[in-house]
Motif scaffolding. Structure first.
Motif, PDB file in Angstrom:
ATOM      1  N   TRP A   1      -1.847   6.874 -13.478  1.00 35.05           N
ATOM      2  CA  TRP A   1      -2.748   7.758 -12.754  1.00 35.05           C
ATOM      3  C   TRP A   1      -2.706   9.163 -13.328  1.00 35.05           C
ATOM      4  CZ3 TRP A   1       0.234   5.109  -8.522  1.00 35.05           C
ATOM      5  CH2 TRP A   1      -0.479   4.037  -7.990  1.00 35.05           C
TER       6      TRP A   1
ATOM      7  N   TYR B   7      -3.179   3.614  -2.268  1.00 37.41           N
ATOM      8  CA  TYR B   7      -3.451   2.543  -3.221  1.00 37.41           C
ATOM      9  C   TYR B   7      -2.780   1.259  -2.768  1.00 37.41           C
ATOM     10  CZ  TYR B   7      -5.069   6.253  -6.234  1.00 37.41           C
ATOM     11  OH  TYR B   7      -5.756   7.318  -6.735  1.00 37.41           O
TER      12      TYR B   7
ATOM     13  N   GLN C   3       1.279   5.751  -1.015  1.00 36.77           N
ATOM     14  CA  GLN C   3       0.661   7.046  -1.255  1.00 36.77           C
ATOM     15  C   GLN C   3       1.721   8.033  -1.701  1.00 36.77           C
ATOM     16  OE1 GLN C   3      -1.813   8.527   1.895  1.00 36.77           O
ATOM     17  NE2 GLN C   3      -2.623  10.175   0.634  1.00 36.77           N
TER      18      GLN C   3
ATOM     19  N   PHE D 292      -3.899  11.347  -8.020  1.00 37.33           N
ATOM     20  CA  PHE D 292      -3.704  10.074  -7.330  1.00 37.33           C
ATOM     21  C   PHE D 292      -3.201  10.305  -5.906  1.00 37.33           C
ATOM     22  CE2 PHE D 292       0.091  11.111  -9.699  1.00 37.33           C
ATOM     23  CZ  PHE D 292       1.111  10.938  -8.780  1.00 37.33           C
TER      24      PHE D 292
ATOM     25  N   LYS E 256       0.173   0.675 -12.827  1.00 32.04           N
ATOM     26  CA  LYS E 256      -0.936   1.627 -12.825  1.00 32.04           C
ATOM     27  C   LYS E 256      -0.507   2.900 -13.531  1.00 32.04           C
ATOM     28  CE  LYS E 256      -4.193  -0.260 -10.196  1.00 32.04           C
ATOM     29  NZ  LYS E 256      -5.553  -0.469 -10.630  1.00 32.04           N
TER      30      LYS E 256
ATOM     31  N   SER F 122       0.869  -1.181   0.000  1.00 32.22           N
ATOM     32  CA  SER F 122       0.000   0.000   0.000  1.00 32.22           C
ATOM     33  C   SER F 122       0.898   1.219   0.000  1.00 32.22           C
ATOM     34  CB  SER F 122      -0.896   0.012   1.235  1.00 32.22           C
ATOM     35  OG  SER F 122      -1.804  -1.062   1.183  1.00 32.22           O
TER      36      SER F 122
END
Length: 198
Positions: free
Chosen positions: A150, A140, A115, A135, A148, A113
């Motif tokens: 964003w 996430y 950020q 984002f 990903k 996870s």
């Protein structure tokens, strides 16, 4: 016999109500379009006017086309993953809505996870750099190897000082709850003085 007659009357009433509801729903579309055209509150109605050649769409008066600002994009990772902007810089007008994309890949063999925290240079730009979508607003969770892309949608306030011609938007991406130390609090990135010739 009385019940049969009452049932037929009820069936007739229900049929009239059904037809009336269908007609009302069908009439809502042109009614909605007319109200929107009269009030000018629907962008779709304005777009149709342009296509039909009736009237040109008004220009966005919030965009300052008399000046341009170069926005540079930077990405820093505090952990074992790949994080970068799809493009390093672009030129925008103040007041113009712009979208850029940042790319990320979790290259670890475990779920994580993370950020991002933004910072700006010069310091005065932070109050005028308005992100509509980013984002960095959320954390996430990414699976091992997951990639990903964003978007960052932003507008630079035309009230930004005319002395500012370049803004650097930098993101530091860090793991939430991981062993890697967290990024510094969102703030200002030190600006490096440029030579007069650059």
């Amino acid at each position: 016999m009385a019940n049969l007659s009452a049932n037929r009357r009820m069936l007739g009433k229900l049929a009239v109500i059904t037809v009336g509801m269908f007609a009302f729903g069908y009439a809502l579309v042109p009614l909605y379009k007319t109200i929107c055209e009269m009030t000018g509150i629907n962008i779709l109605a304005l777009g149709e006017q342009v296509l039909s050649g009736n009237k040109a769409m008004p220009a966005n008066s919030q965009v300052d086309t008399s000046r341009t600002i170069t926005v540079e994009f930077d990405a820093n990772s505090r952990g074992p993953w790949e994080f970068k902007p799809a493009q390093r810089s672009l030129t925008v007008h103040p007041g113009e809505m712009t979208t850029v994309v940042y790319e990320f890949q979790n290259v670890q063999n475990r779920r994580m996870s993370a950020q991002a925290i933004p910072s700006y240079a010069p310091m005065q730009a932070s109050a005028h750099f308005n992100k509509l979508e980013c984002f960095c607003f959320n954390q996430y969770t990414l699976e091992p190897g997951e990639k990903k892309s964003w978007p960052v949608v932003f507008v630079i306030d035309p009230k930004l000082s005319k002395d500012v011609t370049t803004i650097t938007l930098s993101y530091t991406f860090f793991e939430v709850g991981g062993k890697t130390p967290a990024a510094p609090v969102a703030g200002v990135k030190p600006v490096i003085a440029e030579s007069a010739g650059s």
